[in-house]
Structures are given as C-alpha cells and as structure tokens.
Motif scaffolding. Sequence first.
Motif, PDB file in Angstrom:
ATOM      1  N   GLY A 144       2.358   0.655 -11.447  1.00 24.69           N
ATOM      2  CA  GLY A 144       3.299   0.733 -12.556  1.00 24.69           C
ATOM      3  C   GLY A 144       3.760  -0.632 -12.968  1.00 24.69           C
ATOM      4  N   CYS A 145       5.027  -0.797 -13.051  1.00 25.51           N
ATOM      5  CA  CYS A 145       5.603  -2.069 -13.456  1.00 25.51           C
ATOM      6  C   CYS A 145       5.567  -3.029 -12.263  1.00 25.51           C
ATOM      7  N   TRP A 146       4.628  -3.925 -12.291  1.00 25.32           N
ATOM      8  CA  TRP A 146       4.421  -4.844 -11.169  1.00 25.32           C
ATOM      9  C   TRP A 146       5.618  -5.753 -10.943  1.00 25.32           C
ATOM     10  N   ARG A 147       6.385  -6.029 -11.987  1.00 21.90           N
ATOM     11  CA  ARG A 147       7.552  -6.903 -11.845  1.00 21.90           C
ATOM     12  C   ARG A 147       8.630  -6.278 -10.964  1.00 21.90           C
ATOM     13  N   LEU A 148       8.669  -4.952 -10.889  1.00 21.04           N
ATOM     14  CA  LEU A 148       9.704  -4.268 -10.104  1.00 21.04           C
ATOM     15  C   LEU A 148       9.308  -4.059  -8.645  1.00 21.04           C
ATOM     16  N   ILE A 149       8.049  -4.148  -8.345  1.00 21.73           N
ATOM     17  CA  ILE A 149       7.572  -3.847  -6.990  1.00 21.73           C
ATOM     18  C   ILE A 149       8.181  -4.756  -5.923  1.00 21.73           C
ATOM     19  N   PRO A 150       8.275  -6.081  -6.150  1.00 21.62           N
ATOM     20  CA  PRO A 150       8.865  -6.908  -5.079  1.00 21.62           C
ATOM     21  C   PRO A 150      10.274  -6.473  -4.688  1.00 21.62           C
ATOM     22  N   GLN A 151      11.117  -6.162  -5.673  1.00 22.50           N
ATOM     23  CA  GLN A 151      12.482  -5.732  -5.350  1.00 22.50           C
ATOM     24  C   GLN A 151      12.469  -4.367  -4.665  1.00 22.50           C
ATOM     25  N   ALA A 152      11.626  -3.468  -5.143  1.00 27.44           N
ATOM     26  CA  ALA A 152      11.594  -2.111  -4.600  1.00 27.44           C
ATOM     27  C   ALA A 152      11.052  -2.070  -3.174  1.00 27.44           C
ATOM     28  N   THR A 153      10.176  -3.006  -2.832  1.00 24.41           N
ATOM     29  CA  THR A 153       9.554  -2.991  -1.513  1.00 24.41           C
ATOM     30  C   THR A 153      10.176  -3.981  -0.542  1.00 24.41           C
ATOM     31  N   GLY A 154      10.969  -4.902  -1.068  1.00 29.11           N
ATOM     32  CA  GLY A 154      11.528  -5.944  -0.214  1.00 29.11           C
ATOM     33  C   GLY A 154      10.563  -7.087   0.035  1.00 29.11           C
ATOM     34  N   LEU A 155       9.476  -7.125  -0.715  1.00 28.87           N
ATOM     35  CA  LEU A 155       8.515  -8.220  -0.559  1.00 28.87           C
ATOM     36  C   LEU A 155       9.060  -9.496  -1.204  1.00 28.87           C
ATOM     37  N   VAL A 156       8.842 -10.603  -0.564  1.00 23.62           N
ATOM     38  CA  VAL A 156       9.269 -11.893  -1.118  1.00 23.62           C
ATOM     39  C   VAL A 156       8.058 -12.492  -1.829  1.00 23.62           C
ATOM     40  N   ARG A 157       7.589 -11.786  -2.816  1.00 28.22           N
ATOM     41  CA  ARG A 157       6.434 -12.162  -3.634  1.00 28.22           C
ATOM     42  C   ARG A 157       6.772 -11.865  -5.076  1.00 28.22           C
ATOM     43  N   ILE A 194       0.840  -1.204   0.000  1.00 24.15           N
ATOM     44  CA  ILE A 194       0.000   0.000   0.000  1.00 24.15           C
ATOM     45  C   ILE A 194       0.875   1.255   0.000  1.00 24.15           C
ATOM     46  N   GLU A 195       1.870   1.281   0.852  1.00 21.17           N
ATOM     47  CA  GLU A 195       2.754   2.443   0.961  1.00 21.17           C
ATOM     48  C   GLU A 195       3.486   2.702  -0.347  1.00 21.17           C
ATOM     49  N   TYR A 196       3.986   1.640  -0.966  1.00 17.79           N
ATOM     50  CA  TYR A 196       4.708   1.789  -2.233  1.00 17.79           C
ATOM     51  C   TYR A 196       3.775   2.370  -3.311  1.00 17.79           C
ATOM     52  N   ILE A 197       2.569   1.847  -3.407  1.00 19.10           N
ATOM     53  CA  ILE A 197       1.648   2.311  -4.451  1.00 19.10           C
ATOM     54  C   ILE A 197       1.177   3.728  -4.155  1.00 19.10           C
ATOM     55  N   LEU A 216      -2.301  -8.826  -8.132  1.00 19.74           N
ATOM     56  CA  LEU A 216      -3.581  -9.433  -7.766  1.00 19.74           C
ATOM     57  C   LEU A 216      -4.018  -9.036  -6.359  1.00 19.74           C
ATOM     58  N   ARG A 217      -3.064  -8.936  -5.445  1.00 10.24           N
ATOM     59  CA  ARG A 217      -3.398  -8.518  -4.080  1.00 10.24           C
ATOM     60  C   ARG A 217      -3.954  -7.099  -4.090  1.00 10.24           C
ATOM     61  N   TRP A 218      -3.319  -6.217  -4.846  1.00 12.51           N
ATOM     62  CA  TRP A 218      -3.773  -4.832  -4.931  1.00 12.51           C
ATOM     63  C   TRP A 218      -5.140  -4.751  -5.602  1.00 12.51           C
ATOM     64  N   VAL A 219      -5.270  -5.365  -6.751  1.00 11.07           N
ATOM     65  CA  VAL A 219      -6.497  -5.256  -7.549  1.00 11.07           C
ATOM     66  C   VAL A 219      -7.706  -5.873  -6.839  1.00 11.07           C
ATOM     67  N   ASN A 220      -7.509  -7.012  -6.183  1.00 11.84           N
ATOM     68  CA  ASN A 220      -8.641  -7.731  -5.610  1.00 11.84           C
ATOM     69  C   ASN A 220      -8.928  -7.444  -4.142  1.00 11.84           C
ATOM     70  N   TYR A 221      -7.951  -6.873  -3.397  1.00  9.75           N
ATOM     71  CA  TYR A 221      -8.169  -6.706  -1.965  1.00  9.75           C
ATOM     72  C   TYR A 221      -7.797  -5.349  -1.389  1.00  9.75           C
ATOM     73  N   LEU A 222      -6.753  -4.711  -1.879  1.00  7.24           N
ATOM     74  CA  LEU A 222      -6.205  -3.554  -1.184  1.00  7.24           C
ATOM     75  C   LEU A 222      -6.597  -2.197  -1.753  1.00  7.24           C
ATOM     76  N   ARG A 223      -7.064  -2.154  -2.992  1.00  7.47           N
ATOM     77  CA  ARG A 223      -7.442  -0.863  -3.573  1.00  7.47           C
ATOM     78  C   ARG A 223      -8.425  -0.155  -2.658  1.00  7.47           C
ATOM     79  N   PRO A 224      -8.282   1.150  -2.479  1.00 14.56           N
ATOM     80  CA  PRO A 224      -9.163   1.871  -1.545  1.00 14.56           C
ATOM     81  C   PRO A 224     -10.626   1.934  -1.998  1.00 14.56           C
ATOM     82  N   ASP A 225     -10.893   1.756  -3.283  1.00 16.46           N
ATOM     83  CA  ASP A 225     -12.272   1.861  -3.757  1.00 16.46           C
ATOM     84  C   ASP A 225     -13.023   0.524  -3.719  1.00 16.46           C
ATOM     85  N   ILE A 226     -12.415  -0.517  -3.187  1.00 17.29           N
ATOM     86  CA  ILE A 226     -13.074  -1.825  -3.121  1.00 17.29           C
ATOM     87  C   ILE A 226     -14.050  -1.851  -1.961  1.00 17.29           C
ATOM     88  N   LYS A 227     -15.224  -2.390  -2.245  1.00 16.73           N
ATOM     89  CA  LYS A 227     -16.276  -2.521  -1.252  1.00 16.73           C
ATOM     90  C   LYS A 227     -16.136  -3.892  -0.587  1.00 16.73           C
TER      91      LYS A 227
END
Length: 181
Positions: free
Chosen positions: A34-47, A25-28, A54-65
């Motif tokens: 943006g480039c989803w392939r770069l996010i794990p390295q940029a954030t330190g996530l082991v994903r 969430i903080e990174y986005i 998919l986590r962002w689109v289906n669960y974390l976006r602020p506009d999701i009900k």
Amino acid sequence: MRNPCCEKKVGNRGPWTKQEDDKLIEYIRKHGEGCWRLIPQATGLVRCGKSCRLRWVNYLRPDIKHGNFAQDEEDLIIKLHALLGNRWSLIAGRLPGRTDNDVKNYWNTHLKSKLIRMGIDPKNHRADQRCHCMNSKRHDNQVQDYSLSGEPKISSTVSCSLPDLNLDLDLNISLPLVEDT
C-alpha cells in the motif's frame, strides 16, 4: 511539490537484518502492499518508505526466484539484450521470478565480461573488431544470435572461433509504444 520520502539524517542505511525483514514481511502479509511511506511508522522500522518498497520488490516477495541463473536464462538475457538494450524491466518480464535489478546486476557482473572474453562486443552483440586473430580475414559484423553454451565454430566469414549462433527461442514480445510528448 512532494516532500522527500524521508529525512536523510534519520534511518538505518546499512544492510537489512533478519528482524527487519520479518517485520516488513509480516506487515505486508496482514495489510498488503500500500502506501510505502506509512510502513516504517506502522512497523517500527527505522527505514524510509522507499527502502521498504525496494527491499520488498527486489528481495522479499514470495514469487522471487533466488539462486543461480540457468543456462537458458543466460541465453535469453543475451538474446533480449541484443533486441531491447538495457531495458531491464522488459527483459525481466520474460524471466519468471527474476527482478529487473537481478537481471541488470547479473548482466553487469557476469554476462558482459563473458561476452568480451568470447570476442563479442556487449554493446552491439557483434564480433569485436579488436579481436587479435591469427587469420587475416575480416570479421562478419552481422553476428547477433548465439548461445554461451555453444561450441566454438569457425565459418568462412568469421576469422576466429565464435560460439554457435543458434538459439531456438520463441520471442513473442510486445513492446509498448512510447509516444513523444
């Protein structure tokens, strides 16, 4: 040919933790989607990047009900499913705040079995021919519109109790033309 999004051996494949969600969430928030392939390295996530997307689109976006589906949402899903079939993204597009994955899961876990219990075939939205009614009259196979909240109604052409078939919904749906290639 494109490289795989991640090495299958590397990465966490279990449920997301609160800390992982917070990092994503903080990174986005700072950098945007943006480039989803770069996010794990940029954030330190082991994903992998796909998992982050998919986590962002289906669960974390602020506009999701989040939370239960309302009766009018259920009715609309059923009406649109009768019209569009399993085109979940088109159906979800008519339900603000709901994702296609959310709608698909709700259909498969709740609505499909609810229709079956009511004697409605969830594939074609018609009275199920296997209904074992006391009356010997045949079912009217044109049953297509109904509300799950409606009271059972007996008509002269339907041999068992089916829900009231009146949904007053304005469905201005424009479907994209799909050209054969």
